[in-house]
Design a protein around this motif. Structure first.
Motif, PDB file in Angstrom:
ATOM      1  N   MET A 144       4.807  32.671  16.232  1.00  0.00           N
ATOM      2  CA  MET A 144       3.429  32.241  15.988  1.00  0.00           C
ATOM      3  C   MET A 144       2.749  33.085  14.928  1.00  0.00           C
ATOM      4  SD  MET A 144       1.876  30.954  19.614  1.00  0.00           S
ATOM      5  CE  MET A 144       2.405  32.286  20.675  1.00  0.00           C
ATOM      6  N   ARG A 148       1.479  31.336  11.302  1.00  0.00           N
ATOM      7  CA  ARG A 148       0.113  31.448  10.775  1.00  0.00           C
ATOM      8  C   ARG A 148       0.132  32.126   9.395  1.00  0.00           C
ATOM      9  NH1 ARG A 148      -5.096  29.299  11.420  1.00  0.00           N
ATOM     10  NH2 ARG A 148      -6.100  30.331   9.685  1.00  0.00           N
ATOM     11  N   LEU A 194      15.170  28.349  17.531  1.00  0.00           N
ATOM     12  CA  LEU A 194      14.824  28.974  18.819  1.00  0.00           C
ATOM     13  C   LEU A 194      13.323  28.859  19.083  1.00  0.00           C
ATOM     14  CD1 LEU A 194      17.029  32.209  18.924  1.00  0.00           C
ATOM     15  CD2 LEU A 194      17.530  29.930  19.818  1.00  0.00           C
ATOM     16  N   ASN A 195      12.539  29.342  18.135  1.00  0.00           N
ATOM     17  CA  ASN A 195      11.079  29.218  18.211  1.00  0.00           C
ATOM     18  C   ASN A 195      10.609  28.876  16.807  1.00  0.00           C
ATOM     19  OD1 ASN A 195      11.645  31.893  20.190  1.00  0.00           O
ATOM     20  ND2 ASN A 195      10.274  30.371  21.062  1.00  0.00           N
ATOM     21  N   TYR A 196      10.190  27.622  16.599  1.00  0.00           N
ATOM     22  CA  TYR A 196       9.770  27.182  15.269  1.00  0.00           C
ATOM     23  C   TYR A 196       8.811  28.198  14.645  1.00  0.00           C
ATOM     24  CZ  TYR A 196       7.515  24.483  11.634  1.00  0.00           C
ATOM     25  OH  TYR A 196       7.020  24.083  10.424  1.00  0.00           O
ATOM     26  N   PRO A 249      -2.730  36.937  26.133  1.00  0.00           N
ATOM     27  CA  PRO A 249      -3.185  35.629  26.627  1.00  0.00           C
ATOM     28  C   PRO A 249      -4.382  35.085  25.852  1.00  0.00           C
ATOM     29  CG  PRO A 249      -2.863  37.176  28.442  1.00  0.00           C
ATOM     30  CD  PRO A 249      -2.754  37.965  27.171  1.00  0.00           C
TER      31      PRO A 249
ATOM     32  N   TRP B  13      -4.855  27.259  16.172  1.00  0.00           N
ATOM     33  CA  TRP B  13      -4.876  28.410  15.245  1.00  0.00           C
ATOM     34  C   TRP B  13      -3.464  28.744  14.780  1.00  0.00           C
ATOM     35  CZ3 TRP B  13      -3.587  33.851  15.728  1.00  0.00           C
ATOM     36  CH2 TRP B  13      -4.025  34.604  14.620  1.00  0.00           C
ATOM     37  N   THR B  14      -2.508  28.714  15.697  1.00  0.00           N
ATOM     38  CA  THR B  14      -1.099  28.818  15.334  1.00  0.00           C
ATOM     39  C   THR B  14      -0.271  28.268  16.483  1.00  0.00           C
ATOM     40  OG1 THR B  14       0.666  30.231  14.461  1.00  0.00           O
ATOM     41  CG2 THR B  14      -0.694  31.173  16.208  1.00  0.00           C
ATOM     42  N   PHE B  15       1.009  28.031  16.220  1.00  0.00           N
ATOM     43  CA  PHE B  15       1.859  27.465  17.280  1.00  0.00           C
ATOM     44  C   PHE B  15       3.323  27.789  17.032  1.00  0.00           C
ATOM     45  CE2 PHE B  15       4.034  24.147  14.927  1.00  0.00           C
ATOM     46  CZ  PHE B  15       3.210  23.948  13.828  1.00  0.00           C
ATOM     47  N   THR B  16       4.124  27.580  18.067  1.00  0.00           N
ATOM     48  CA  THR B  16       5.577  27.619  17.954  1.00  0.00           C
ATOM     49  C   THR B  16       6.138  26.652  18.998  1.00  0.00           C
ATOM     50  OG1 THR B  16       7.554  29.029  17.901  1.00  0.00           O
ATOM     51  CG2 THR B  16       5.912  29.563  19.562  1.00  0.00           C
ATOM     52  N   THR B  17       7.455  26.635  19.100  1.00  0.00           N
ATOM     53  CA  THR B  17       8.090  25.823  20.126  1.00  0.00           C
ATOM     54  C   THR B  17       9.049  26.710  20.904  1.00  0.00           C
ATOM     55  OG1 THR B  17       9.787  25.223  18.524  1.00  0.00           O
ATOM     56  CG2 THR B  17       7.971  23.675  18.822  1.00  0.00           C
ATOM     57  N   GLN B  18       9.224  26.443  22.172  1.00  0.00           N
ATOM     58  CA  GLN B  18      10.183  27.182  22.992  1.00  0.00           C
ATOM     59  C   GLN B  18      11.398  26.279  23.155  1.00  0.00           C
ATOM     60  OE1 GLN B  18      10.125  30.317  23.932  1.00  0.00           O
ATOM     61  NE2 GLN B  18      12.173  30.026  24.784  1.00  0.00           N
ATOM     62  N   VAL B  41       3.978  26.041  22.323  1.00  0.00           N
ATOM     63  CA  VAL B  41       3.110  27.158  22.721  1.00  0.00           C
ATOM     64  C   VAL B  41       2.179  27.404  21.544  1.00  0.00           C
ATOM     65  CG1 VAL B  41       3.025  29.630  23.256  1.00  0.00           C
ATOM     66  CG2 VAL B  41       4.862  28.229  24.210  1.00  0.00           C
ATOM     67  N   GLY B  42       0.921  27.679  21.819  1.00  0.00           N
ATOM     68  CA  GLY B  42       0.013  27.936  20.704  1.00  0.00           C
ATOM     69  C   GLY B  42      -1.246  28.645  21.143  1.00  0.00           C
ATOM     70  N   TYR B  43      -2.032  29.012  20.133  1.00  0.00           N
ATOM     71  CA  TYR B  43      -3.371  29.548  20.373  1.00  0.00           C
ATOM     72  C   TYR B  43      -4.361  28.514  19.872  1.00  0.00           C
ATOM     73  CZ  TYR B  43      -1.733  34.323  21.323  1.00  0.00           C
ATOM     74  OH  TYR B  43      -1.139  35.435  21.865  1.00  0.00           O
ATOM     75  N   GLU B  53      -4.282  31.460  24.400  1.00  0.00           N
ATOM     76  CA  GLU B  53      -2.869  31.085  24.337  1.00  0.00           C
ATOM     77  C   GLU B  53      -2.530  30.144  25.488  1.00  0.00           C
ATOM     78  OE1 GLU B  53      -0.078  34.252  25.049  1.00  0.00           O
ATOM     79  OE2 GLU B  53       1.508  33.268  23.905  1.00  0.00           O
ATOM     80  N   GLY B  54      -1.697  29.173  25.214  1.00  0.00           N
ATOM     81  CA  GLY B  54      -1.280  28.292  26.298  1.00  0.00           C
ATOM     82  C   GLY B  54      -0.158  27.371  25.854  1.00  0.00           C
ATOM     83  N   ARG B  55       0.373  26.646  26.811  1.00  0.00           N
ATOM     84  CA  ARG B  55       1.398  25.647  26.488  1.00  0.00           C
ATOM     85  C   ARG B  55       0.754  24.462  25.802  1.00  0.00           C
ATOM     86  NH1 ARG B  55       6.257  25.582  30.564  1.00  0.00           N
ATOM     87  NH2 ARG B  55       6.416  23.418  29.882  1.00  0.00           N
ATOM     88  N   PRO B  61       7.458  20.131  16.156  1.00  0.00           N
ATOM     89  CA  PRO B  61       6.652  20.814  15.135  1.00  0.00           C
ATOM     90  C   PRO B  61       6.124  19.862  14.061  1.00  0.00           C
ATOM     91  CG  PRO B  61       8.926  21.679  15.186  1.00  0.00           C
ATOM     92  CD  PRO B  61       8.810  20.683  16.294  1.00  0.00           C
ATOM     93  N   ILE B  66      -1.470  23.391  11.940  1.00  0.00           N
ATOM     94  CA  ILE B  66      -2.523  24.401  12.093  1.00  0.00           C
ATOM     95  C   ILE B  66      -3.844  23.765  11.671  1.00  0.00           C
ATOM     96  CG2 ILE B  66      -3.421  26.550  11.086  1.00  0.00           C
ATOM     97  CD1 ILE B  66      -0.496  27.596  11.156  1.00  0.00           C
TER      98      ILE B  66
END
Lengths: 385, 90
Positions: A144, A148, A194-196, A249, B13-18, B41-43, B53-55, B61, B66
């Motif tokens: 993340m 960003r 794994l994590n984009y 968090p 604001w930003t994100f990723t994937t698990q 997952v992202g903010y 932050e949360g799922r 993607p 963003i």
């Protein structure tokens, strides 16, 4: 700092079934002592770092005295996340600078289970819910943060792959590295996501290893070696309110600088040497994105300049600022207590001119190291001939 | 300590994937390669309040950007266990 490094040692990083973390620490310590021409009984002080050793799954660092000799030497255990090794070095340097002792051993080792780090949330002061819902993974943070950063400063996915390819290539020139096989940018890009935006080969993995140095009063270094490496500064900083850190968090909307920025600034100020004078650097590359962002956080470039620098090969061994010449975390893996000393070991080799096939040309005289870890701690060292 | 009510909507604001299976524990779901479904997952930034932050309900993607608008929803993780998550507002 009036302290010099006069001996260095390393146990190869990787997977070593049947070898305990302490075995590796003892191996590295003996090598460092031999390199300094010292006996264990000559040592006046020791500081040892290990995460697993301090969490009870491996022997704690001080138990090494049972193997190295029951000389009565004061031995301080250190556990400070990814800054463990640097903090152990700071402990030893402070004891020497305070006039308490003339010399010290600094050793770091670890042995982690396979797979991503997944600590219990309570270790970081978080509620159990954070782990329950699937957020307790350091890899998500790295992904993340770089996502960003790429959005803000125009870093390309191609550049992410280039960094990993460089570190695997450097690792292939390092007999102590875990990954000694070059991997092409194409393979890196097309490996499993794994994590984009980070793929499998862009990440480092937890593993095993140890490294050690012998330090002494700078005015006594000539007794042990004709090529001492001077410790100009060691700095450790924790996060301030508003920095974007691993396993958070929530964050305030106003962002402040990372602990790496703070630690780097303190390190350069104390040393009286600027980032533009550094000729070789080992910086935390938990994944390719971390190396890119840490280039700017350590003051080696402005945000966004990495794209052109890396595309032009400036961070390669023959480039303007070689970074992670031993393959970094990507090729060496991450034994938390040892990584900071692995970086210092590599800088010592480079400054002595002993780095073999991966030697930075032009006899570098100024080197730098930086580690970063949970839950937001940065540690830097500046070393010179 | 003072309670504050957050807006229901914010921006990503930003994100990723698990995309690999998290170890369990701490993850509440015990998954296998057959059962595991990647998650986002992202903010999400709630203007003038905080980034939380949360799922995410979306894990592709290509469908996340963003700055896009997100809303807070509830999802069931396992039987009887519910958590908050963020869903793109389309």
């Amino acid at each position: 700092v009036n302290v010099s490094i006069v001996g260095i040692g390393i146990h190869p990083f990787g997977r070593h079934d049947g070898v305990s973390a302490m075995d590796m620490g003892v191996y590295a310590a003996r090598q460092a002592l031999r390199d300094a021409g010292m006996e264990w009984g000559d040592l006046q002080y020791a500081a040892g770092g290990s995460m697993m050793g301090m969490q009870g799954t491996e022997a704690s660092p001080d138990t090494m005295v049972g193997r190295l000799g029951l000389s009565g030497v004061p031995f301080i255990n250190v556990m400070n996340g990814c800054a463990t090794a640097g903090s152990a070095l700071a402990v030893a340097c402070n004891a020497i600078e305070a006039g308490m002792v003339d010399n010290a051993l600094v050793v770091g080792f670890d042995k982690h289970p396979r797979g991503a780090f997944d600590p219990d949330p309570s270790i970081l002061g978080l509620g159990q819910w954070y782990g329950d819902v699937g957020l307790m993974l350091t890899t998500q943070f790295f992904a993340m943060k770089i996502n960003r950063y790429m959005h803000d400063f125009g870093i390309s996915e191609d550049t992410l792959a280039k960094v990993a390819a460089k570190n695997f290539r450097n690792g292939s020139l390092n007999p102590n590295a875990w990954r000694q096989k070059p991997i092409s940018e194409d393979e890196i890009r097309s490996s499993r996501m794994l994590n984009y935006p980070l793929t499998q080969y862009m990440f480092c993995s937890p593993d095993e290893g140890a490294a050690a140095v012998v330090v002494c009063r700078a005015d006594q270094a000539a007794q042990y070696t004709d090529r001492p490496v001077r410790v100009r500064a060691v700095s450790v900083k924790t996060r301030r309110f508003g920095s974007f850190e691993v396993m958070a968090p929530w964050l305030p909307v106003e962002r402040t600088d990372s602990p790496t920025v703070d630690a780097a600034r303190a390190c350069f100020e104390r040393a009286g040497i600027g980032p533009d004078e550094v000729q070789v650097a080992q910086i935390q590359d938990s994944e390719s994105g971390a190396e890119i962002m840490h280039m700017a956080e350590n003051g080696f470039c402005a945000d966004g300049e990495q794209e052109a620098m890396i595309q032009a090969g400036e961070t390669e061994i023959g480039g303007r600022l070689p970074i992670n010449t031993d393959g970094g975390l990507i090729a060496n893996g991450e034994p938390i207590g040892a990584s900071g000393l692995r970086q210092i070991h590599e800088i010592c080799l480079q400054l002595r001119g002993d780095a073999g096939q991966r030697q930075v040309p032009g006899s570098p005289r100024v080197g730098y190291t930086q580690v970063y870890g949970a839950p937001g701690v940065g540690c830097c060292t500046l070393l010179t001939t | 300590m003072e309670e504050a009510l957050f807006d229901r909507r914010g921006t990503l604001w930003t994100f990723t994937t698990q995309q690999f299976i998290p170890k369990s524990p701490p993850y509440i779901r015990e998954e296998t390669e057959e059962t595991f479904v990647p998650y986002g997952v992202g903010y999400v930034e709630f203007a003038g309040q905080a980034r939380v932050e949360g799922r995410l309900t979306e894990s592709d993607p290509a469908k996340l950007r963003i700055g896009m608008e997100m809303e807070t929803v509830l999802i069931e993780l396992v039987d009887g266990v519910t958590t908050y998550a963020f869903r793109p507002v389309s």
